[in-house]
Enzyme design. Structure first.
Site, PDB file in Angstrom:
ATOM      1  N   GLU A 134     -73.857 -63.114  79.087  1.00  0.00           N
ATOM      2  CA  GLU A 134     -73.444 -61.897  79.794  1.00  0.00           C
ATOM      3  C   GLU A 134     -73.907 -61.954  81.234  1.00  0.00           C
ATOM      4  O   GLU A 134     -75.036 -62.373  81.514  1.00  0.00           O
ATOM      5  CB  GLU A 134     -74.021 -60.651  79.112  1.00  0.00           C
ATOM      6  CG  GLU A 134     -73.605 -59.341  79.772  1.00  0.00           C
ATOM      7  CD  GLU A 134     -74.115 -58.105  79.036  1.00  0.00           C
ATOM      8  OE1 GLU A 134     -74.588 -57.181  79.718  1.00  0.00           O
ATOM      9  OE2 GLU A 134     -74.043 -58.072  77.795  1.00  0.00           O
ATOM     10  N   GLU A 181     -78.657 -49.263  73.290  1.00  0.00           N
ATOM     11  CA  GLU A 181     -78.309 -49.709  71.951  1.00  0.00           C
ATOM     12  C   GLU A 181     -79.473 -50.485  71.369  1.00  0.00           C
ATOM     13  O   GLU A 181     -79.973 -51.428  71.989  1.00  0.00           O
ATOM     14  CB  GLU A 181     -77.053 -50.586  71.963  1.00  0.00           C
ATOM     15  CG  GLU A 181     -76.656 -51.068  70.567  1.00  0.00           C
ATOM     16  CD  GLU A 181     -75.422 -51.953  70.585  1.00  0.00           C
ATOM     17  OE1 GLU A 181     -74.589 -51.798  69.689  1.00  0.00           O
ATOM     18  OE2 GLU A 181     -75.308 -52.788  71.483  1.00  0.00           O
ATOM     19  N   ASN A 240     -67.135 -55.624  70.342  1.00  0.00           N
ATOM     20  CA  ASN A 240     -68.249 -55.102  69.563  1.00  0.00           C
ATOM     21  C   ASN A 240     -68.040 -53.620  69.279  1.00  0.00           C
ATOM     22  O   ASN A 240     -67.716 -52.848  70.176  1.00  0.00           O
ATOM     23  CB  ASN A 240     -69.557 -55.285  70.323  1.00  0.00           C
ATOM     24  CG  ASN A 240     -69.980 -56.728  70.442  1.00  0.00           C
ATOM     25  OD1 ASN A 240     -69.235 -57.635  70.080  1.00  0.00           O
ATOM     26  ND2 ASN A 240     -71.182 -56.945  70.933  1.00  0.00           N
ATOM     27  N   HIS A 244     -72.708 -48.802  76.203  1.00  0.00           N
ATOM     28  CA  HIS A 244     -73.065 -48.620  74.803  1.00  0.00           C
ATOM     29  C   HIS A 244     -73.244 -47.134  74.501  1.00  0.00           C
ATOM     30  O   HIS A 244     -73.624 -46.352  75.367  1.00  0.00           O
ATOM     31  CB  HIS A 244     -74.385 -49.333  74.494  1.00  0.00           C
ATOM     32  CG  HIS A 244     -74.297 -50.820  74.525  1.00  0.00           C
ATOM     33  ND1 HIS A 244     -75.183 -51.609  75.223  1.00  0.00           N
ATOM     34  CD2 HIS A 244     -73.414 -51.674  73.956  1.00  0.00           C
ATOM     35  CE1 HIS A 244     -74.858 -52.878  75.060  1.00  0.00           C
ATOM     36  NE2 HIS A 244     -73.791 -52.943  74.306  1.00  0.00           N
ATOM     37  N   HIS A 261     -67.994 -55.495  75.189  1.00  0.00           N
ATOM     38  CA  HIS A 261     -69.126 -54.757  74.626  1.00  0.00           C
ATOM     39  C   HIS A 261     -68.901 -53.265  74.817  1.00  0.00           C
ATOM     40  O   HIS A 261     -68.152 -52.836  75.686  1.00  0.00           O
ATOM     41  CB  HIS A 261     -70.427 -55.180  75.318  1.00  0.00           C
ATOM     42  CG  HIS A 261     -70.998 -56.449  74.793  1.00  0.00           C
ATOM     43  ND1 HIS A 261     -72.142 -56.500  74.033  1.00  0.00           N
ATOM     44  CD2 HIS A 261     -70.559 -57.717  74.894  1.00  0.00           C
ATOM     45  CE1 HIS A 261     -72.393 -57.752  73.703  1.00  0.00           C
ATOM     46  NE2 HIS A 261     -71.444 -58.518  74.222  1.00  0.00           N
ATOM     47  N   GLY A 262     -69.579 -52.458  73.993  1.00  0.00           N
ATOM     48  CA  GLY A 262     -69.448 -51.017  74.114  1.00  0.00           C
ATOM     49  C   GLY A 262     -68.057 -50.533  73.774  1.00  0.00           C
ATOM     50  O   GLY A 262     -67.535 -49.607  74.395  1.00  0.00           O
ATOM     51  N   ASP A 281     -76.479 -60.567  68.216  1.00  0.00           N
ATOM     52  CA  ASP A 281     -76.113 -59.687  69.322  1.00  0.00           C
ATOM     53  C   ASP A 281     -77.311 -59.417  70.217  1.00  0.00           C
ATOM     54  O   ASP A 281     -78.425 -59.172  69.732  1.00  0.00           O
ATOM     55  CB  ASP A 281     -75.573 -58.380  68.728  1.00  0.00           C
ATOM     56  CG  ASP A 281     -74.900 -57.494  69.745  1.00  0.00           C
ATOM     57  OD1 ASP A 281     -74.375 -58.019  70.746  1.00  0.00           O
ATOM     58  OD2 ASP A 281     -74.872 -56.265  69.533  1.00  0.00           O
ATOM     59  N   HIS A 282     -77.104 -59.438  71.533  1.00  0.00           N
ATOM     60  CA  HIS A 282     -78.066 -58.977  72.545  1.00  0.00           C
ATOM     61  C   HIS A 282     -79.502 -59.469  72.333  1.00  0.00           C
ATOM     62  O   HIS A 282     -80.404 -58.675  72.053  1.00  0.00           O
ATOM     63  CB  HIS A 282     -78.069 -57.448  72.608  1.00  0.00           C
ATOM     64  CG  HIS A 282     -76.905 -56.882  73.346  1.00  0.00           C
ATOM     65  ND1 HIS A 282     -76.700 -57.054  74.695  1.00  0.00           N
ATOM     66  CD2 HIS A 282     -75.848 -56.164  72.900  1.00  0.00           C
ATOM     67  CE1 HIS A 282     -75.579 -56.449  75.060  1.00  0.00           C
ATOM     68  NE2 HIS A 282     -75.037 -55.914  73.984  1.00  0.00           N
TER      69      HIS A 282
END
Length: 343
Positions: free
Chosen positions: A161, A169, A271, A212, A249-250, A95-96
């Site tokens: 993204e 986050e 997520n 997030h 997301h979020g 993730d990220h």
């Protein structure tokens, strides 16, 4: 082997896209959180996604090492072994990962998968996320294209993204980003598709006001129709088969009607982290309050070993996380839809 093979992972995404549901994707940091997630998916008869962030990897490696990639490998390998005991499929995802961490985080993990494949083993991770949303779109796509080309060699799906998920986050803070950056445009979605689709399969975290963190109802202004309009722009130009696999997301704290609406626009993964963190911690706090005298050696007493044994409260955290993940499976309509044993 319930950790999905690359072919099984693609089949999972296909099934979700065709069936109008999505998979909960939970960030894990320990064996306890992995066990809670696996238990939830198994009891829900739902496939799912277990993911590791750079911060989660760092934590799992231990406070003396703080090695993000090494910790991610440890968590992934533990998931491979634990998942063997369950009759559902799980995908492993990172993730990220921001551009500055690609060389220290993503590339070592891709190399680890390459090493496993050479030994006849399953991929360590089935997908990775590059979050280059901090860059101008052209530069974002240049890096995304380069990394997707590398991932395709090993049957890894890349999540990208464009636009920015607000909030904070795992040390990634975008709270100061201008409001208009929280919404991906149809033009952005067309450019992403046209840049990446000829290379290989990817997932796209388009942003539609998602943030997030945890907020009170009404504080987050989601516009799920942005996903609808973006998909429509892509398919109008390239045909129905061009519909993209989208990621929400979020997802923590979102309204059920908003979650369900996104499923109709191509979201196959959501997520959820903040809500599961709270669900894990809340019963542990309850345990401490109810057993205050036992967990502390007050006034020279000996306490109660049964209450300060970490297993006594961590198993409660595991169950709390499990319960919240089962709720997520219901929200995303994945309950009862495992494809284990069919592919």
């Amino acid at each position: 082997m319930p950790v999905a093979t690359p072919a099984q992972y693609r089949a999972m995404l296909d099934a979700a896209q065709k069936g109008g549901y999505a998979y909960p994707a939970i960030n894990v940091t320990s064996i306890t959180t992995i066990n809670g997630a696996l238990k939830a998916f198994a009891e829900s008869k739902s496939d799912g996604i277990i993911q590791v962030s750079t911060g989660g990897g760092e934590f799992a490696s231990g406070t003396s090492l703080k090695d993000q990639a090494f910790g991610a490998i440890v968590l992934a390998e533990a998931t491979h072994r634990l998942a063997e005991k369950y009759n559902i499929l799980v995908g492993l995802h990172t993730d990220h990962c921001q551009p500055k961490k690609v060389d220290s985080f993503l590339k070592p993990l891709i190399a680890e998968t390459a090493k496993r494949r050479a030994a006849g083993l399953n991929n360590l991770f089935q997908s990775h996320m590059l979050d280059a949303s901090e860059l101008p779109l052209a530069e974002n796509m240049r890096l995304s294209k380069e990394l997707l080309e590398e991932c395709v060699k090993h049957e890894i799906i890349l999540e990208v993204e464009a636009g920015v998920v607000g909030g904070e986050e795992d040390g990634h803070d975008t709270s100061g980003v201008a409001a208009d950056k929280l919404y991906t445009t149809p033009e952005d979605m067309v450019e992403v598709y046209e840049t990446l689709s000829s290379i290989g399969r990817f997932m796209f975290a388009a942003t539609f006001g998602n943030v997030h963190g945890s907020y009170k109802p009404g504080a987050v202004k989601l516009k799920p129709t942005i996903l609808r309009d973006g998909q429509a722009a892509v398919t109008a130009k390239h045909g129905a088969a061009a519909e993209m696999d989208l990621v929400f997301h979020g997802g923590s704290g979102s309204l059920l009607e908003e979650i369900r609406e996104t499923l109709g626009y191509g979201v196959v993964k959501m997520n959820i982290d903040t809500d599961t963190q709270y669900a894990f911690t809340r019963p542990i706090v309850d345990h401490m309050f109810k057993n205050y005298a036992g967990v502390l050696k007050i006034d020279g007493e000996v306490g109660d070993k049964k209450t300060y044994d970490p297993r006594s409260y961590l198993k409660k955290g595991e169950q709390g996380l499990c319960d919240r993940m089962k709720e997520a499976c219901n929200d995303l309509l994945s309950t009862g839809k495992t494809i284990f044993g069919t592919v």
